[in-house]
Design a protein around this motif. Structure first.
Motif, PDB file in Angstrom:
ATOM      1  N   GLN A  12       0.833  -1.211   0.000  1.00  0.00           N
ATOM      2  CA  GLN A  12       0.000   0.000   0.000  1.00  0.00           C
ATOM      3  C   GLN A  12       0.865   1.257   0.000  1.00  0.00           C
ATOM      4  O   GLN A  12       0.600   2.196  -0.759  1.00  0.00           O
ATOM      5  CB  GLN A  12      -0.926   0.002   1.236  1.00  0.00           C
ATOM      6  CG  GLN A  12      -1.926   1.139   1.231  1.00  0.00           C
ATOM      7  CD  GLN A  12      -2.616   1.350   2.587  1.00  0.00           C
ATOM      8  OE1 GLN A  12      -2.272   0.708   3.581  1.00  0.00           O
ATOM      9  NE2 GLN A  12      -3.567   2.250   2.632  1.00  0.00           N
ATOM     10  N   ILE A  13       1.898   1.295   0.830  1.00  0.00           N
ATOM     11  CA  ILE A  13       2.738   2.500   0.903  1.00  0.00           C
ATOM     12  C   ILE A  13       3.787   2.496  -0.213  1.00  0.00           C
ATOM     13  O   ILE A  13       3.994   3.506  -0.893  1.00  0.00           O
ATOM     14  CB  ILE A  13       3.420   2.612   2.281  1.00  0.00           C
ATOM     15  CG1 ILE A  13       2.357   2.682   3.393  1.00  0.00           C
ATOM     16  CG2 ILE A  13       4.327   3.840   2.334  1.00  0.00           C
ATOM     17  CD1 ILE A  13       2.914   2.715   4.799  1.00  0.00           C
ATOM     18  N   GLY A  14       4.431   1.350  -0.435  1.00  0.00           N
ATOM     19  CA  GLY A  14       5.517   1.279  -1.421  1.00  0.00           C
ATOM     20  C   GLY A  14       5.098   1.709  -2.812  1.00  0.00           C
ATOM     21  O   GLY A  14       5.833   2.433  -3.494  1.00  0.00           O
ATOM     22  N   LEU A  51      13.353  -9.354  -4.068  1.00  0.00           N
ATOM     23  CA  LEU A  51      14.149  -9.389  -2.823  1.00  0.00           C
ATOM     24  C   LEU A  51      13.280  -9.807  -1.649  1.00  0.00           C
ATOM     25  O   LEU A  51      12.352  -9.106  -1.254  1.00  0.00           O
ATOM     26  CB  LEU A  51      14.775  -8.001  -2.547  1.00  0.00           C
ATOM     27  CG  LEU A  51      15.607  -7.900  -1.267  1.00  0.00           C
ATOM     28  CD1 LEU A  51      16.806  -8.837  -1.296  1.00  0.00           C
ATOM     29  CD2 LEU A  51      16.082  -6.465  -1.043  1.00  0.00           C
ATOM     30  N   ASP A  52      13.618 -10.975  -1.087  1.00  0.00           N
ATOM     31  CA  ASP A  52      12.969 -11.468   0.131  1.00  0.00           C
ATOM     32  C   ASP A  52      13.846 -11.021   1.293  1.00  0.00           C
ATOM     33  O   ASP A  52      14.997 -11.465   1.423  1.00  0.00           O
ATOM     34  CB  ASP A  52      12.886 -13.005   0.048  1.00  0.00           C
ATOM     35  CG  ASP A  52      12.252 -13.612   1.284  1.00  0.00           C
ATOM     36  OD1 ASP A  52      12.100 -12.899   2.303  1.00  0.00           O
ATOM     37  OD2 ASP A  52      11.914 -14.802   1.239  1.00  0.00           O
ATOM     38  N   ALA A  75       8.959  -3.394   3.524  1.00  0.00           N
ATOM     39  CA  ALA A  75       8.474  -4.777   3.585  1.00  0.00           C
ATOM     40  C   ALA A  75       7.930  -5.046   4.987  1.00  0.00           C
ATOM     41  O   ALA A  75       8.532  -4.658   5.985  1.00  0.00           O
ATOM     42  CB  ALA A  75       9.608  -5.745   3.274  1.00  0.00           C
ATOM     43  N   ILE A  77       4.659  -7.471   7.414  1.00  0.00           N
ATOM     44  CA  ILE A  77       3.423  -8.252   7.549  1.00  0.00           C
ATOM     45  C   ILE A  77       2.570  -7.495   8.554  1.00  0.00           C
ATOM     46  O   ILE A  77       2.989  -7.299   9.705  1.00  0.00           O
ATOM     47  CB  ILE A  77       3.733  -9.686   8.059  1.00  0.00           C
ATOM     48  CG1 ILE A  77       4.660 -10.420   7.079  1.00  0.00           C
ATOM     49  CG2 ILE A  77       2.446 -10.466   8.305  1.00  0.00           C
ATOM     50  CD1 ILE A  77       4.100 -10.656   5.683  1.00  0.00           C
ATOM     51  N   LEU A  78       1.398  -7.039   8.137  1.00  0.00           N
ATOM     52  CA  LEU A  78       0.589  -6.166   8.973  1.00  0.00           C
ATOM     53  C   LEU A  78      -0.249  -6.922  10.015  1.00  0.00           C
ATOM     54  O   LEU A  78      -0.209  -8.153  10.074  1.00  0.00           O
ATOM     55  CB  LEU A  78      -0.263  -5.244   8.092  1.00  0.00           C
ATOM     56  CG  LEU A  78       0.489  -3.923   7.741  1.00  0.00           C
ATOM     57  CD1 LEU A  78       1.706  -4.175   6.890  1.00  0.00           C
ATOM     58  CD2 LEU A  78      -0.416  -2.917   7.071  1.00  0.00           C
ATOM     59  N   SER A 116       7.372   2.429  11.708  1.00  0.00           N
ATOM     60  CA  SER A 116       6.811   1.641  12.810  1.00  0.00           C
ATOM     61  C   SER A 116       5.290   1.884  12.806  1.00  0.00           C
ATOM     62  O   SER A 116       4.737   2.294  11.782  1.00  0.00           O
ATOM     63  CB  SER A 116       7.457   2.028  14.137  1.00  0.00           C
ATOM     64  OG  SER A 116       7.035   1.127  15.142  1.00  0.00           O
ATOM     65  N   PRO A 170      -0.113   5.822  12.016  1.00  0.00           N
ATOM     66  CA  PRO A 170      -1.445   5.371  12.419  1.00  0.00           C
ATOM     67  C   PRO A 170      -2.036   4.605  11.234  1.00  0.00           C
ATOM     68  O   PRO A 170      -1.309   4.266  10.296  1.00  0.00           O
ATOM     69  CB  PRO A 170      -2.178   6.694  12.654  1.00  0.00           C
ATOM     70  CG  PRO A 170      -1.568   7.630  11.648  1.00  0.00           C
ATOM     71  CD  PRO A 170      -0.124   7.192  11.472  1.00  0.00           C
ATOM     72  N   ILE A 172      -3.477   4.123   7.694  1.00  0.00           N
ATOM     73  CA  ILE A 172      -3.306   4.997   6.526  1.00  0.00           C
ATOM     74  C   ILE A 172      -4.415   4.725   5.514  1.00  0.00           C
ATOM     75  O   ILE A 172      -4.664   3.576   5.146  1.00  0.00           O
ATOM     76  CB  ILE A 172      -1.926   4.773   5.884  1.00  0.00           C
ATOM     77  CG1 ILE A 172      -0.853   5.205   6.884  1.00  0.00           C
ATOM     78  CG2 ILE A 172      -1.787   5.564   4.591  1.00  0.00           C
ATOM     79  CD1 ILE A 172       0.539   4.877   6.461  1.00  0.00           C
ATOM     80  N   THR A 184      -6.995  -1.299  10.340  1.00  0.00           N
ATOM     81  CA  THR A 184      -7.641  -0.035   9.985  1.00  0.00           C
ATOM     82  C   THR A 184      -8.129  -0.018   8.529  1.00  0.00           C
ATOM     83  O   THR A 184      -8.634   1.003   8.065  1.00  0.00           O
ATOM     84  CB  THR A 184      -6.667   1.146  10.208  1.00  0.00           C
ATOM     85  OG1 THR A 184      -5.441   0.853   9.534  1.00  0.00           O
ATOM     86  CG2 THR A 184      -6.393   1.363  11.685  1.00  0.00           C
TER      87      THR A 184
END
Ligand SMILES: NC(=O)c1ccc[n+]([C@@H]2O[C@H](COP(=O)([O-])OP(=O)(O)OC[C@H]3O[C@@H](n4cnc5c(N)ncnc54)[C@H](O)[C@@H]3O)[C@@H](O)[C@H]2O)c1
Length: 321
Positions: A12-14, A51-52, A75, A77-78, A116, A170, A172, A184
């Motif tokens: 989502q962010i990347g 890339l792992d 990278a 895991i949420l 974070s 928080p 996003i 969220t």
């Protein structure tokens, strides 16, 4: 000028961060990576490498061979996925972050950016206006691994002088890439349903208030912190930031100002238990003082922008008659 590597760049962010970095630094300086393969040419202008981050040798060789000078380590895991697969969360968020920090230190990388999360907080944390330094005793695997990432980052900074920076994001909200694994995510889902003319069944209770922000502010904040004078930074990756707080009922009201017949019903699931361990609001004062955190969007401005953009996407996806 060295290379900027983005890990987890298909998330989502990347997916929104990479084009911003390309615009700011030019396509030749940015390399995108992820454990997954891109299923379209979203990063057509730049190099993409698989890339792992749990593969330590591969992380180390990628940084060295490509002369990486900055890493944006996205990278992860949420929370919701982490509760379903705790071992994966530990491997990616804790071991993967160690691999990135250790390899960055050994390769002489200039700066590492790591987000974070409010997931580091737990039931012993005060619920309102939470400061940076407080009780961090999370009960989710996501939280446990992200506290670990915060402590590792502070360790590499103080022990080896590695310049590591980040914010506790928080929830996003964004429209370009649907989120998939966070607590969220209901907020984004609500907008998608409203724009599609559907009602929404929410997995959190209507009064489950959480700190949130809109993606343009999330990216702008990360870049402000990236460019900040290092001498002004009192914290590592644990800067609290939040634009506002809302609960599902308040979000539905904001959406109804634009789409009046939108309706929400509530059927809380396991994600309500996760939300109940997180604060309702954060104190972002330290981020404002140290590097000028200043979000632009309030809830209604975000709602208008989300609905405008999702409506355009929705129209484009409809078959023409
Ligand atoms: N999105 C939010 O609301 C939010 C809130 C707080 C913090 N964060 C933090 O921001 C960061 C990015 O979040 P996001 O929302 O983009 O998450 P996301 O789940 O959308 O994306 C994470 C990306 O990491 C990749 N990934 C997973 N395992 C990997 C591995 N072993 N090696 C390399 N890549 C791997 C995934 O394929 C995915 O593309 C995470 O550290 C997350 O904790 C996000």
């Amino acid at each position: 000028m060295g290379t900027i590597l983005v890990t987890g760049s298909l998330g989502q962010i990347g997916t929104e961060l990479v084009p911003l970095l390309v615009k700011k630094f030019g396509p030749s300086r940015v390399i995108a990576s992820d454990v997954k393969s891109p299923n379209s040419d979203i990063f057509h202008e730049i190099e993409y490498v698989p890339l792992d981050v749990t593969n330590r040798d591969l992380v180390a060789s990628t940084l060295k061979e490509r002369s990486v000078t900055e890493v944006f380590h996205m990278a992860g895991i949420l929370s919701a996925l982490g509760e379903r697969n705790p071992e994966l969360a530990f491997m990616v968020n804790s071991v993967g972050t160690f691999n990135v920090l250790d390899s960055a230190m050994k390769a002489g990388v200039n700066r590492v950016m790591i987000p974070s999360t409010i997931g580091v907080f737990g039931k012993d944390t005060p619920r309102d206006n939470v400061p940076v330094v407080t009780v961090t005793r999370p009960t989710t695997m996501y939280g446990v691994t992200k506290v670990n990432a915060e402590l590792l980052s502070a360790y590499f900074r103080s022990k080896f002088g590695l310049d590591v920076r980040g914010v506790r994001y928080p929830g996003i909200v964004s429209y370009k890439t649907p989120p998939s694994a966070g607590t969220t995510d209901y907020a984004v889902d609500m907008y998608y349903h409203a724009v599609a003319g559907k009602n929404y069944e929410c997995y959190l209770k209507e009064d489950a208030a959480l700190p949130m922000m809109y993606m343009p502010d999330a990216l702008d904040s990360l870049m402000k912190l990236y460019s900040a004078d290092e001498g002004r930074l009192r914290y590592t990756i644990d800067y609290n930031i939040s634009a506002f707080s809302f609960d599902p009922r308040t979000l539905a009201e904001s959406i109804r100002k634009v789409i009046p017949d939108f309706n929400v019903t509530y059927r809380p699931d396991y994600r309500q238990a996760i939300a109940e361990t997180w604060p309702r609001s954060l104190d972002s004062t330290d981020a404002k003082i140290d590097w000028g955190f200043s979000p632009e969007y309030d809830l209604d401005a975000m709602t208008e922008d989300m609905i405008r953009n999702l409506s355009e996407m929705h129209l484009k996806s409809q078959p023409s008659r």
